[in-house]
Structure formats: structure tokens, C-alpha cells
Design a protein around this motif. Sequence first.
Motif, PDB file in Angstrom:
ATOM      1  N   THR A   1       0.768  -1.258  -0.092  1.00 54.83           N
ATOM      2  CA  THR A   1       0.085   0.139   0.030  1.00 54.83           C
ATOM      3  C   THR A   1       0.904   0.907  -0.158  1.00 54.83           C
ATOM      4  O   THR A   1       0.261   2.306   0.224  1.00 54.83           O
ATOM      5  CB  THR A   1      -1.122   0.045   1.388  1.00 54.83           C
ATOM      6  OG1 THR A   1       0.042   0.043   2.510  1.00 54.83           O
ATOM      7  CG2 THR A   1      -1.888  -1.236   1.374  1.00 54.83           C
ATOM      8  N   SER A   2       2.095   1.084  -0.472  1.00 51.98           N
ATOM      9  CA  SER A   2       3.096   2.422  -0.250  1.00 51.98           C
ATOM     10  C   SER A   2       2.842   3.385  -1.435  1.00 51.98           C
ATOM     11  O   SER A   2       3.570   4.474  -1.322  1.00 51.98           O
ATOM     12  CB  SER A   2       4.350   1.704  -0.254  1.00 51.98           C
ATOM     13  OG  SER A   2       4.725   1.184  -1.727  1.00 51.98           O
TER      14      SER A   2
ATOM     15  N   SER B   1       1.765   5.694  13.668  1.00 56.33           N
ATOM     16  CA  SER B   1       2.023   5.157  12.273  1.00 56.33           C
ATOM     17  C   SER B   1       1.922   6.156  11.167  1.00 56.33           C
ATOM     18  O   SER B   1       2.454   6.167  10.169  1.00 56.33           O
ATOM     19  CB  SER B   1       0.979   3.995  11.894  1.00 56.33           C
ATOM     20  OG  SER B   1      -0.298   4.309  11.970  1.00 56.33           O
ATOM     21  N   VAL B   2       1.161   7.247  11.367  1.00 53.11           N
ATOM     22  CA  VAL B   2       1.239   8.652  10.629  1.00 53.11           C
ATOM     23  C   VAL B   2       2.394   8.989  10.402  1.00 53.11           C
ATOM     24  O   VAL B   2       2.738   9.775   9.514  1.00 53.11           O
ATOM     25  CB  VAL B   2       0.200   9.537  11.129  1.00 53.11           C
ATOM     26  CG1 VAL B   2       0.612  10.145  12.344  1.00 53.11           C
ATOM     27  CG2 VAL B   2      -0.493  10.275   9.911  1.00 53.11           C
ATOM     28  N   MET B   3       3.363   8.660  11.546  1.00 49.75           N
ATOM     29  CA  MET B   3       4.813   9.516  11.398  1.00 49.75           C
ATOM     30  C   MET B   3       5.772   8.566  10.974  1.00 49.75           C
ATOM     31  O   MET B   3       7.038   9.077  10.779  1.00 49.75           O
ATOM     32  CB  MET B   3       5.131  10.062  12.711  1.00 49.75           C
ATOM     33  CG  MET B   3       4.268  10.993  13.376  1.00 49.75           C
ATOM     34  SD  MET B   3       4.696  11.598  15.086  1.00 49.75           S
ATOM     35  CE  MET B   3       3.762  10.358  15.848  1.00 49.75           C
ATOM     36  N   ALA B   4       5.464   7.282  10.392  1.00 50.67           N
ATOM     37  CA  ALA B   4       6.320   6.483   9.830  1.00 50.67           C
ATOM     38  C   ALA B   4       6.054   6.138   8.337  1.00 50.67           C
ATOM     39  O   ALA B   4       5.197   5.549   8.020  1.00 50.67           O
ATOM     40  CB  ALA B   4       6.499   5.217  10.797  1.00 50.67           C
ATOM     41  N   GLN B   5       6.721   6.695   7.471  1.00 44.75           N
ATOM     42  CA  GLN B   5       6.362   6.639   5.908  1.00 44.75           C
ATOM     43  C   GLN B   5       7.232   5.631   5.337  1.00 44.75           C
ATOM     44  O   GLN B   5       8.370   5.382   5.627  1.00 44.75           O
ATOM     45  CB  GLN B   5       7.017   7.992   5.399  1.00 44.75           C
ATOM     46  CG  GLN B   5       6.422   9.373   5.861  1.00 44.75           C
ATOM     47  CD  GLN B   5       5.080   9.411   5.733  1.00 44.75           C
ATOM     48  OE1 GLN B   5       4.369   9.084   4.770  1.00 44.75           O
ATOM     49  NE2 GLN B   5       4.351  10.090   6.637  1.00 44.75           N
ATOM     50  N   ASP B   6       6.452   4.938   4.615  1.00 49.32           N
ATOM     51  CA  ASP B   6       6.886   3.628   3.868  1.00 49.32           C
ATOM     52  C   ASP B   6       7.043   4.148   2.601  1.00 49.32           C
ATOM     53  O   ASP B   6       6.579   5.411   1.985  1.00 49.32           O
ATOM     54  CB  ASP B   6       6.057   2.459   3.823  1.00 49.32           C
ATOM     55  CG  ASP B   6       4.762   2.565   3.288  1.00 49.32           C
ATOM     56  OD1 ASP B   6       4.249   3.903   3.168  1.00 49.32           O
ATOM     57  OD2 ASP B   6       4.052   1.951   3.312  1.00 49.32           O
ATOM     58  N   GLY B   7       7.711   3.566   1.552  1.00 51.80           N
ATOM     59  CA  GLY B   7       8.136   4.052   0.285  1.00 51.80           C
ATOM     60  C   GLY B   7       9.077   4.750  -0.042  1.00 51.80           C
ATOM     61  O   GLY B   7       9.474   5.247  -1.200  1.00 51.80           O
TER      62      GLY B   7
ATOM     63  N   ALA C   1       8.285   9.826   1.076  1.00 52.01           N
ATOM     64  CA  ALA C   1       7.998  10.763   2.333  1.00 52.01           C
ATOM     65  C   ALA C   1       7.797  12.067   2.015  1.00 52.01           C
ATOM     66  O   ALA C   1       6.932  12.797   2.678  1.00 52.01           O
ATOM     67  CB  ALA C   1       8.961  10.398   3.399  1.00 52.01           C
ATOM     68  N   ILE C   2       8.738  12.549   1.240  1.00 51.96           N
ATOM     69  CA  ILE C   2       8.713  14.033   0.759  1.00 51.96           C
ATOM     70  C   ILE C   2       7.473  14.401   0.182  1.00 51.96           C
ATOM     71  O   ILE C   2       6.700  15.489   0.568  1.00 51.96           O
ATOM     72  CB  ILE C   2       9.970  14.479  -0.118  1.00 51.96           C
ATOM     73  CG1 ILE C   2      11.049  14.401   0.722  1.00 51.96           C
ATOM     74  CG2 ILE C   2       9.718  15.966  -0.663  1.00 51.96           C
ATOM     75  CD1 ILE C   2      12.400  14.856  -0.060  1.00 51.96           C
TER      76      ILE C   2
END
Length: 183
Positions: A30-31, A109-115, A120-121
Amino acid sequence: MVPHTCSNIVKLTAARRFPRDGRTEEQVDTSGDGILNIVLYIVVLTLFVQLGFRLFPTLRPFPIVATVLTVVIGLPSLLQFVWPAIADALQRNPALTLHDGQWWRVLTSVMAQDGGLSAAIFNLVVVVLVTVLSEWIWARWRTVWLFILPSIVLNLLAIAWNQPVGGSSFASDGLLMSLCGFG
């Protein structure tokens, strides 16, 4: 070479592993990776920004909530690439949430970006745009609740579906949907 049909892409995506948490079962990615997702994000954001400028051509008050949410989400999201332990501590992890009682992960988890860094940017740019416009339309407290509530609900569903990692897209997409219903 296997042709890229929808069913093959879904099968290939579903077979992606998440080695960071040592899991061996199949997961759905889901990234938001892939050129189609990036193009769709850019189109939606462009339309969204144009809508914002048309709705609010005059100078608006400084968006305090947007600034706070961007900093609170942005700092750990970017620092996780320097210190990966930050992502491990904040990301959605169904096993730790359900079996070890680490329910704070529904919020963090809203503060840990995957992908990766580029995702993240991009997610932070989306957070800025959506929260600024929302704060102008819905005011401060409604923006906070319309940002947090979809994130909590969708993170709980993701935990029920055994989906790890995280990101700010649940929160920003929920807020964006509330704005789409505004017009």
C-alpha cells in the motif's frame, strides 16, 4: 516475459515481502509505488491546489494546525532515514499492537512513512496542502479531527487486515475527501 495485466500486477504486489519486521507471510503493498500512482497523485494535487486558489484568492490567516501537523509528522518521517529505529518504533505493526498492547501505533504510524525518501517528501507536501486548505475551510479543530479520525479508523482496519508499516496518506486522504465533499 509476463505481460503486465491487472491480475499479474496484483499477484506480484501481493507477493512483496516486508523484511524489516521479519515477517514471512504475503502482504499487499500500500506504499503507492509505481509510475501510475505518482501520475495520479500529481494530477489530483494539481487540481486540488487550483481549487484552493480559486476558492481563496485573498490572503488568509496563518495556518497554525497545518504547521504543527507538518512538523510533528515531518520530523520523524525524515529522521527515520537517518535513524531507522524511529520507523520501527512508530510504524503500524499488527503483531505488536494486538499481542503486546502497543496501541499507540494506531496514532504514531502516521509519522512513519513507507515507500522511501521521495514518497515521504511527497506525503509531506500533500499534508501541507491539504491541511492548509482544510484549516481555511473547516477551521482549526475540525481540521484536527478530520485529519486524526480517518487515520485512526483506517489504521485499525489495516491492523485487522494484518498490514504493517504506515504513512500519512490515511489521514491526508480522509481530510481531502472531506474537502471534496465541501463543494
